[in-house]
Scaffold this active site. Structure first.
Site, PDB file in Angstrom:
ATOM      1  N   ILE A  29      11.440   4.042  20.982  1.00 40.35           N
ATOM      2  CA  ILE A  29      12.171   5.275  21.302  1.00 40.35           C
ATOM      3  C   ILE A  29      11.963   6.348  20.242  1.00 40.35           C
ATOM      4  O   ILE A  29      12.435   7.476  20.410  1.00 40.35           O
ATOM      5  CB  ILE A  29      13.667   4.992  21.463  1.00 40.35           C
ATOM      6  CG1 ILE A  29      14.251   4.415  20.164  1.00 40.35           C
ATOM      7  CG2 ILE A  29      13.911   4.050  22.639  1.00 40.35           C
ATOM      8  CD1 ILE A  29      15.753   4.226  20.207  1.00 40.35           C
ATOM      9  N   GLY A  33      10.625   7.702   8.860  1.00 41.99           N
ATOM     10  CA  GLY A  33       9.768   7.918   7.714  1.00 41.99           C
ATOM     11  C   GLY A  33       9.012   6.685   7.296  1.00 41.99           C
ATOM     12  O   GLY A  33       7.939   6.792   6.705  1.00 41.99           O
ATOM     13  N   PHE A  34       9.549   5.507   7.618  1.00 46.59           N
ATOM     14  CA  PHE A  34       8.912   4.278   7.150  1.00 46.59           C
ATOM     15  C   PHE A  34       8.501   3.357   8.289  1.00 46.59           C
ATOM     16  O   PHE A  34       7.968   2.283   8.036  1.00 46.59           O
ATOM     17  CB  PHE A  34       9.854   3.513   6.212  1.00 46.59           C
ATOM     18  CG  PHE A  34      10.206   4.281   4.976  1.00 46.59           C
ATOM     19  CD1 PHE A  34       9.315   4.380   3.924  1.00 46.59           C
ATOM     20  CD2 PHE A  34      11.432   4.902   4.877  1.00 46.59           C
ATOM     21  CE1 PHE A  34       9.656   5.080   2.784  1.00 46.59           C
ATOM     22  CE2 PHE A  34      11.775   5.606   3.737  1.00 46.59           C
ATOM     23  CZ  PHE A  34      10.880   5.696   2.687  1.00 46.59           C
ATOM     24  N   ASP A 147      16.770  15.453   2.042  1.00 47.09           N
ATOM     25  CA  ASP A 147      15.770  15.606   3.109  1.00 47.09           C
ATOM     26  C   ASP A 147      16.464  16.013   4.400  1.00 47.09           C
ATOM     27  O   ASP A 147      16.193  15.486   5.473  1.00 47.09           O
ATOM     28  CB  ASP A 147      15.000  14.304   3.300  1.00 47.09           C
ATOM     29  CG  ASP A 147      13.717  14.501   4.130  1.00 47.09           C
ATOM     30  OD1 ASP A 147      13.283  15.676   4.270  1.00 47.09           O
ATOM     31  OD2 ASP A 147      13.171  13.500   4.626  1.00 47.09           O
TER      32      ASP A 147
END
Length: 921
Positions: A29, A33-34, A147
């Site tokens: 879905i 970032g990782f 961020d």
């Protein structure tokens, strides 16, 4: 404890067994970032699973583990409605799974860039309020997100915003700034973070202001939005703001995006302002409380229904049986059945695997085409039987049967969403195997998304009845119509060409090429204009004359601009105006003869008055003399001045007629008739003009150098001859006194100069030698000179003769008054000389000599000299001792040294002698 974090000192709580998690690896879905995010189930509750895989050989392994540990530690200690909820972690095969709540709406960035979704201003303020609430909660707990951006903001049900991705979050002291790692995304980062300075929680406020800019403008952030101070370019930002944007939001953006961190408001202050705006209803929202529907992420069904699978297997078995029967006609039925069974079993397994991967449902993840190479001997390539949402892929040509198998290539059975591709011709079977290629049957069946080709216009023609109703036919029919309409001689060639034209709708489009030759006259007005061609023009004119048609190129309005053709084009008519300046043309030499008779008489009364009258010149024409007229071209330098002309009329002198020479100046003008002669022909030469100028009371009371004086001697009865010739005289500057000779018979007046001689004209009148002498005094010689004109601007040089001529206007044109003034001067001269001669000298006894003595003899005799100055004019006169008739010279200048017609030579060494002495008492 997890094997990944076994070296960590932090306690990893909430560890979940991997077997408790249920999820499909295909139910992706999103991505973080990782790693990727999947939808799964934990204890009957839908959750989001973030899979993070870090290999042992990854050079950034330690850094990734550090941020992952920080994210887990931060999430487990946070609990807020606007912060994503953390459930625990699981580990399997060196992969870590973060278990969080499932937010099915997706990220906020997708809604911002999708402008078809109507987001009202009130909803935007609610979104901003939720972000500010999460940010205030993090800052109160000493956590800096670092961020914050629209892709890390998830949209839950009822448009509730949740902050996620705490990988870069850092816990720090609230009251201190510290120099930390430069992390985040450039477009949202604060200036102090970008330049590596110390920063605190205010960096999240700047990022919040950038998210507000995204909400207001609904455009992606670019470096253009930042100025040279790394702040926000207000001018550029305001140019993107909609007209109905609330002023409160614009003011909030301006406060949050200040360059100085100390000038930015805190997250709690921002939250209070946004809640006040929502409660007080300061924003007028025409849409009310409308909230657009959220994006749905339903996981796909991984398998097809059983009935659909069986139908596919039956079709494949039938195709395989037919192919095997065609290949093995010489084999037995038992072998065929065994082969069919074996092939069917293999094909069933292969097709089941292929169908499960190739036939997707409406929500399958798009992926590129992956051919199935498991069955090499018998390839049933159904790769092009795509579903409606399959990934578009390029055309895969029919694979040849390398090992002698049967090739069923159904590649041209295109789906509606297949990749557009050009026409692919049928491939041949490499090893001679049977190739049931259906390209020929399916080439003409265009799919709706076939390879794009340029527009082909239809051709409009008239029907056979000649009606004006056009018939629209296709390109192919029109081409066939043109081919069938050829000549009989070209029938074979046209048929051969027609047989080669096998059009297919899959073929690449070609421009229309008609075999009909269109005549040039039919498209003349639409063709490119061209230059005039005389040969084709004549042919067209002849043809048009025969056909009673008008050539199109005959009208210059439609033809290309072309040079003038004198044969066919009409005469050019135009009006022009020009100022005509009359330029005298150099005259050619003409011949004429003029015989002039002049009667010169002189008389003296008792009081010694000399009478001078103009000479009448009756002329006759003969055939023995010539007249030469020359005009200097340089005289045109001054317009309006007559050209210099000299007329020379030599004549034959009778024995009884003496010769008189008169030089007429060229620039003497007394009337407009003589200024520019109307004709220079032999029959109408210009007549000499006598001009005598005189004034009463100034120094100009002299005879001008352009004057001609003619004395008439009453005692002379024989006519004289006029000879006109240019003469050279000097321009007088200083006058010398010449000796005076006085006798009872004649008086000679002479004047010379002592300066360098220049060109001038002179007039000499010689009387007849047979003229009887008179008892009265006869004027033998008169020379009148004038000084150079003092007004240099008014003087002009005669180019023809070199005369220096004054063009002063004549003060009087009355000859009678001027003549009287001259006569009066001569009377004074005569009276003065007579008195001086009686007082000082004795009369000369040699007055009866017939030869005039030279001038040098006059200078040596002081007794014969006399002078008188009047009106700045020095006149030297003398009385000749001889009583014989003498010649009378009237020069216009002072020197006669270069004059061949002069009767008195110039003195070689003139000596000044004055006859005047005071009488002794």
């Amino acid at each position: 404890m997890s094997k990944l974090f076994q070296d960590s000192n932090k306690r990893m709580s909430r560890i979940v067994d991997y077997d408790e998690i249920k999820f499909d690896p295909l139910s992706i879905i999103g991505s973080g970032g990782f790693g990727k995010v999947y939808q799964g189930v934990l204890n009957g509750k839908e959750i989001g699973i973030k899979k993070i895989t870090i290999s042992d050989n990854d050079p950034n392994r330690d850094i990734l583990l550090k941020f992952l540990e920080r994210e887990i530690y931060t999430l487990k200690m946070l609990s807020h409605p606007n912060v994503i909820k953390f459930y625990g972690i699981a580990e399997k095969e060196r992969s870590l799974f973060l278990l969080t709540e499932l937010v099915s709406g997706g990220d906020l960035h997708w809604y911002i860039k999708n402008k078809s979704i109507d987001i009202t201003w009130k909803l935007k303020v609610k979104i901003a309020r939720d972000i500010a609430a999460s940010m205030a909660y993090l800052h109160e707990n000493g956590v800096i997100h670092r961020d914050l951006k629209s892709t890390n903001l998830l949209v839950a049900e009822n448009w509730v915003i949740k902050v996620c991705d705490m990988g870069l979050a850092r816990k720090m002291d609230k009251s201190e700034k510290s120099k930390m790692t430069i992390c985040g995304t450039d477009d949202w980062m604060a200036p102090e973070v970008l330049i590596g300075e110390e920063y605190d929680a205010s960096c999240d406020v700047f990022s919040f202001g950038m998210v507000l800019i995204e909400l207001i403008t609904r455009e992606n952030l670019t470096p253009r939005i930042r100025n040279e101070d790394l702040g926000v370019d207000q001018k550029f930002f305001l140019s993107k703001v909609p007209a109905d944007c609330p002023k409160e939001l614009l003011r909030l953006v301006s406060e949050c995006c200040k360059v100085a961190p100390s000038g930015r408001p805190s997250a709690s202050n921002i939250l209070g302002l946004l809640e006040y705006i929502l409660e007080s209803e300061l924003i007028v929202n025409s849409g009310g409380d409308y909230e657009p529907p959220l994006r749905s992420f339903k996981p796909p069904e991984l398998h097809l229904p059983l009935n659909e699978k069986n139908n596919n297997n039956k079709n494949n078995n039938n195709n395989n049986n037919n192919n095997n029967n065609n290949n093995n006609n010489n084999n037995n039925n038992n072998n065929n059945n065994n082969n069919n069974n074996n092939n069917n079993n293999n094909n069933n397994n292969n097709n089941n695997l292929g169908n499960s991967g190739n036939i997707y449902d409406d929500f399958s993840f798009p992926r590129p085409y992956q051919p199935d190479d498991s069955a090499v001997d018998n390839i049933n390539n159904n790769g092009n039987d795509d579903s409606h949402f399959s990934f578009p892929r390029p055309y895969q040509p029919g694979q040849s049967n390398i090992n002698g198998g049967v090739n069923n290539n159904n590649s041209n059975d295109e789906s509606h969403f297949s990749f557009p591709r050009p026409y692919q011709p049928g491939q041949s079977n490499i090893n001679g195997c049977v190739n049931n290629n259906n390209n020929n049957s399916n080439n003409n069946n265009d799919s709706h998304f076939s390879f794009p080709r340029p527009h082909q216009t239809s051709v409009v023609i008239l029907n056979d009845r000649g009606e004006e109703e056009p018939l629209v036919v296709s390109q192919k029919d029109q081409l066939e119509h043109d081919l069938e309409g050829g000549d009989d001689n070209e029938e074979d060639e046209m048929k051969q060409l027609k047989s080669q034209l096998n059009y297919s709708k899959f073929s690449f489009p070609r421009p229309y090429q008609s075999s009909k030759i269109i005549s040039f006259n039919e498209t003349e007005l639409l063709s490119f204009p061209r230059p005039w061609n005389p040969e084709s023009e004549e042919n067209n004119n002849n043809k048009n004359n025969n056909n009673n048609e008008k050539s199109l190129l005959e009208d210059p309005k439609y033809s290309f601009p072309r040079p003038y053709n004198p044969d066919s084009d009409s005469n050019l008519s135009f009006k022009s105006t020009a100022k005509v300046i009359t330029n005298p043309t150099p005259l050619t030499t003409t011949t004429t003869t003029t015989t002039a008779t002049a009667t010169t008489t002189s008389s003296s009364s008792t009081n010694s008055k000399v009478t001078t009258n103009s000479t009448s010149l009756p002329t006759t024409t003969t055939t023995t003399t010539t007249t030469t007229a020359t005009t200097s071209s340089s005289s045109l330098s001054s317009i309006g001045k007559p050209p210099q002309s000299t007329y020379k009329v030599p004549t034959t002198i009778n024995p009884s007629t003496s010769q008189r020479v008169i030089t007429i100046p060229s620039r003497i003008v007394t009337s407009t008739a003589t200024a520019q002669p109307k004709s220079r022909s032999n029959s109408n030469p210009p007549k000499p003009t006598v001009v005598i100028s005189n004034s009463n009371n100034n120094f100009n009371d002299i005879v001008k150098p352009s004057s001609t004086i003619v004395n008439q001697n009453k005692t002379t009865t024989q006519p004289t001859t006029l000879i006109n010739a240019p003469q050279k005289v000097t321009t007088p500057v200083n006058k010398q006194i010449q000796p005076l000779h006085k006798s009872n018979e004649s008086v000679t007046v002479a004047a010379t100069t002592a300066t360098t001689p220049t060109t001038a004209t002179s007039t000499t009148i010689k009387s007849s030698p047979t003229t009887p002498t008179s008892t009265n005094q006869n004027i033998e010689q008169i020379k009148i000179t004038t000084p150079k004109d003092e007004d240099e601007n008014k003087s002009e040089t005669n180019d023809g003769g070199g005369d220096t001529v004054s063009h002063r206007r004549s003060r009087s044109l009355d000859i009678k008054n001027s003549t009287k003034a001259i006569i009066k001067k001569f009377e004074e001269l005569t009276r003065f000389s007579s008195q001086q001669s009686n007082l000082v000298h004795q009369p000369s006894s040699s007055s009866s000599s017939t030869k005039q003595p030279p001038t040098s003899q006059f200078l040596q005799n002081p007794r014969m000299e006399a002078k008188l100055s009047f009106a700045q004019e020095t006149l030297v006169f003398e009385k000749s001792p001889s009583t014989s008739p003498k010649s009378l010279d009237i020069p216009t200048s002072s020197s006669l040294t270069s004059n061949s017609n002069s009767s008195i030579p110039a003195p070689s060494s003139p000596t000044k002698k004055t006859f005047w002495n005071k009488p002794k008492k």
